[in-house]
Design a protein around this motif. Structure first.
Motif, PDB file in Angstrom:
ATOM      1  N   LEU A  99       0.808  -1.220   0.000  1.00 17.74           N
ATOM      2  CA  LEU A  99       0.000   0.000   0.000  1.00 17.74           C
ATOM      3  C   LEU A  99       0.840   1.269   0.000  1.00 17.74           C
ATOM      4  O   LEU A  99       0.440   2.271  -0.578  1.00 17.74           O
ATOM      5  N   ARG A 100       2.013   1.240   0.626  1.00 18.45           N
ATOM      6  CA  ARG A 100       2.798   2.476   0.720  1.00 18.45           C
ATOM      7  C   ARG A 100       3.870   2.625  -0.359  1.00 18.45           C
ATOM      8  O   ARG A 100       4.372   3.720  -0.570  1.00 18.45           O
ATOM      9  N   ALA A 101       4.236   1.560  -1.035  1.00 15.27           N
ATOM     10  CA  ALA A 101       5.350   1.624  -1.992  1.00 15.27           C
ATOM     11  C   ALA A 101       4.873   1.855  -3.423  1.00 15.27           C
ATOM     12  O   ALA A 101       3.832   1.345  -3.819  1.00 15.27           O
ATOM     13  N   ASP A 102       5.631   2.639  -4.171  1.00 12.50           N
ATOM     14  CA  ASP A 102       5.389   2.778  -5.611  1.00 12.50           C
ATOM     15  C   ASP A 102       6.282   1.829  -6.396  1.00 12.50           C
ATOM     16  O   ASP A 102       5.922   1.352  -7.453  1.00 12.50           O
ATOM     17  N   ARG A 103       7.485   1.603  -5.843  1.00  8.70           N
ATOM     18  CA  ARG A 103       8.436   0.666  -6.446  1.00  8.70           C
ATOM     19  C   ARG A 103       8.670  -0.463  -5.450  1.00  8.70           C
ATOM     20  O   ARG A 103       8.683  -0.258  -4.241  1.00  8.70           O
ATOM     21  N   LEU A 104       8.893  -1.640  -5.981  1.00  7.05           N
ATOM     22  CA  LEU A 104       9.106  -2.812  -5.154  1.00  7.05           C
ATOM     23  C   LEU A 104      10.576  -2.925  -4.765  1.00  7.05           C
ATOM     24  O   LEU A 104      11.454  -2.527  -5.533  1.00  7.05           O
ATOM     25  N   ASN A 105      10.842  -3.471  -3.601  1.00  5.88           N
ATOM     26  CA  ASN A 105      12.232  -3.676  -3.205  1.00  5.88           C
ATOM     27  C   ASN A 105      12.847  -4.789  -4.064  1.00  5.88           C
ATOM     28  O   ASN A 105      12.156  -5.432  -4.857  1.00  5.88           O
ATOM     29  N   HIS A 106      14.126  -5.002  -3.889  1.00  3.82           N
ATOM     30  CA  HIS A 106      14.856  -5.959  -4.733  1.00  3.82           C
ATOM     31  C   HIS A 106      14.265  -7.365  -4.650  1.00  3.82           C
ATOM     32  O   HIS A 106      14.048  -8.016  -5.671  1.00  3.82           O
ATOM     33  N   GLN A 107      13.995  -7.832  -3.457  1.00  8.23           N
ATOM     34  CA  GLN A 107      13.470  -9.187  -3.274  1.00  8.23           C
ATOM     35  C   GLN A 107      12.105  -9.354  -3.950  1.00  8.23           C
ATOM     36  O   GLN A 107      11.871 -10.338  -4.643  1.00  8.23           O
ATOM     37  N   VAL A 108      11.221  -8.409  -3.757  1.00  7.70           N
ATOM     38  CA  VAL A 108       9.882  -8.494  -4.356  1.00  7.70           C
ATOM     39  C   VAL A 108       9.974  -8.307  -5.874  1.00  7.70           C
ATOM     40  O   VAL A 108       9.252  -8.957  -6.633  1.00  7.70           O
ATOM     41  N   SER A 109      10.894  -7.459  -6.322  1.00 11.47           N
ATOM     42  CA  SER A 109      11.110  -7.285  -7.761  1.00 11.47           C
ATOM     43  C   SER A 109      11.564  -8.593  -8.402  1.00 11.47           C
ATOM     44  O   SER A 109      11.120  -8.943  -9.499  1.00 11.47           O
ATOM     45  N   GLU A 110      12.445  -9.324  -7.709  1.00  5.75           N
ATOM     46  CA  GLU A 110      12.901 -10.613  -8.237  1.00  5.75           C
ATOM     47  C   GLU A 110      11.747 -11.604  -8.343  1.00  5.75           C
ATOM     48  O   GLU A 110      11.619 -12.317  -9.338  1.00  5.75           O
ATOM     49  N   LYS A 111      10.896 -11.660  -7.334  1.00  4.13           N
ATOM     50  CA  LYS A 111       9.739 -12.565  -7.379  1.00  4.13           C
ATOM     51  C   LYS A 111       8.801 -12.181  -8.523  1.00  4.13           C
ATOM     52  O   LYS A 111       8.286 -13.046  -9.231  1.00  4.13           O
ATOM     53  N   THR A 112       8.593 -10.886  -8.687  1.00  2.00           N
ATOM     54  CA  THR A 112       7.700 -10.406  -9.738  1.00  2.00           C
ATOM     55  C   THR A 112       8.256 -10.740 -11.114  1.00  2.00           C
ATOM     56  O   THR A 112       7.534 -11.237 -11.987  1.00  2.00           O
ATOM     57  N   GLU A 113       9.549 -10.514 -11.314  1.00  2.00           N
ATOM     58  CA  GLU A 113      10.180 -10.855 -12.594  1.00  2.00           C
ATOM     59  C   GLU A 113      10.113 -12.355 -12.834  1.00  2.00           C
ATOM     60  O   GLU A 113       9.848 -12.797 -13.945  1.00  2.00           O
ATOM     61  N   ARG A 114      10.341 -13.162 -11.801  1.00  2.00           N
ATOM     62  CA  ARG A 114      10.299 -14.620 -11.947  1.00  2.00           C
ATOM     63  C   ARG A 114       8.910 -15.074 -12.397  1.00  2.00           C
ATOM     64  O   ARG A 114       8.773 -15.891 -13.314  1.00  2.00           O
ATOM     65  N   LEU A 115       7.873 -14.519 -11.787  1.00  2.00           N
ATOM     66  CA  LEU A 115       6.508 -14.880 -12.186  1.00  2.00           C
ATOM     67  C   LEU A 115       6.217 -14.424 -13.621  1.00  2.00           C
ATOM     68  O   LEU A 115       5.578 -15.138 -14.389  1.00  2.00           O
ATOM     69  N   ALA A 116       6.701 -13.235 -13.982  1.00  2.39           N
ATOM     70  CA  ALA A 116       6.518 -12.749 -15.355  1.00  2.39           C
ATOM     71  C   ALA A 116       7.240 -13.658 -16.345  1.00  2.39           C
ATOM     72  O   ALA A 116       6.708 -13.977 -17.417  1.00  2.39           O
ATOM     73  N   ARG A 117       8.445 -14.086 -15.988  1.00  5.89           N
ATOM     74  CA  ARG A 117       9.227 -14.974 -16.861  1.00  5.89           C
ATOM     75  C   ARG A 117       8.520 -16.316 -17.026  1.00  5.89           C
ATOM     76  O   ARG A 117       8.431 -16.853 -18.136  1.00  5.89           O
ATOM     77  N   LEU A 118       7.984 -16.862 -15.944  1.00  8.60           N
ATOM     78  CA  LEU A 118       7.274 -18.136 -16.033  1.00  8.60           C
ATOM     79  C   LEU A 118       5.982 -18.004 -16.831  1.00  8.60           C
ATOM     80  O   LEU A 118       5.623 -18.903 -17.588  1.00  8.60           O
ATOM     81  N   TYR A 119       5.297 -16.870 -16.675  1.00  2.00           N
ATOM     82  CA  TYR A 119       4.097 -16.644 -17.479  1.00  2.00           C
ATOM     83  C   TYR A 119       4.472 -16.563 -18.962  1.00  2.00           C
ATOM     84  O   TYR A 119       3.811 -17.172 -19.811  1.00  2.00           O
ATOM     85  N   ALA A 120       5.533 -15.828 -19.281  1.00  2.00           N
ATOM     86  CA  ALA A 120       5.980 -15.712 -20.681  1.00  2.00           C
ATOM     87  C   ALA A 120       6.369 -17.083 -21.233  1.00  2.00           C
ATOM     88  O   ALA A 120       6.039 -17.416 -22.381  1.00  2.00           O
ATOM     89  N   LEU A 121       7.046 -17.892 -20.430  1.00  2.00           N
ATOM     90  CA  LEU A 121       7.438 -19.236 -20.864  1.00  2.00           C
ATOM     91  C   LEU A 121       6.207 -20.121 -21.054  1.00  2.00           C
ATOM     92  O   LEU A 121       6.115 -20.857 -22.038  1.00  2.00           O
TER      93      LEU A 121
END
Length: 147
Positions: A72-94
């Motif tokens: 709720l308070r963040a506009d950008r995700l921290n490194h750990q959450v960014s990695e999880k988000t990218e991983r899910l995006a990569r798996l969706y793309a695959l």
């Protein structure tokens, strides 16, 4: 559909959401290191768990990725959450590359899978090891290999 850094970036919302063009894996890594916008997480969850698809709810998945108060308070995700988000995006793309169908890709990621002990792929993928396990299942399907 191709499977490359640009495709993964498109799943994350492309330049309009990421605020940059992503053409290489290095570009994608830079975006993750700087913090992916919260809107990218929202988009990935929407793609993986559209209304009426999957055993996992959007809010439940989001709360497993990032604490509600932080979200709720963040506009950008921290490194750990960014990695999880990218991983899910990569798996969706695959999965999109493998199935050539958005509904089938989402269904695969949002429902329990027998090769994961009936765990849900998008939840298993919240760890690096789990993400590799899900990726392996998709890859085996692409190449027609048995479990």
């Amino acid at each position: 559909m191709n499977f490359d850094a640009g495709t993964i970036a498109a799943v994350l919302g492309g330049p309009a959401v990421l605020g940059r063009k992503v053409a290489t894996m290095r570009d994608l890594d830079d975006a993750v290191r700087e913090g992916i916008p919260k809107r990218s997480l929202d988009r990935v969850i929407m793609l993986i768990v559209p209304k009426g698809v999957g055993a996992t709810s959007s809010a439940r998945l989001r709360n497993k990725i990032v604490p509600r108060a932080t979200y709720l308070r963040a506009d950008r995700l921290n490194h750990q959450v960014s990695e999880k988000t990218e991983r899910l995006a990569r798996l969706y793309a695959l999965a999109m590359f493998a199935f050539q169908n958005a509904d089938q890709a989402a269904r695969f990621l949002a429902n329990p899978h027998p090769e994961l002990g009936d765990r849900v792929p998008c939840e298993v993928a919240l760890t690096e090891v789990g993400g590799r396990e899900v990726e392996e299942i998709i890859e085996r399907g692409l190449h027609g290999l048995p479990a």
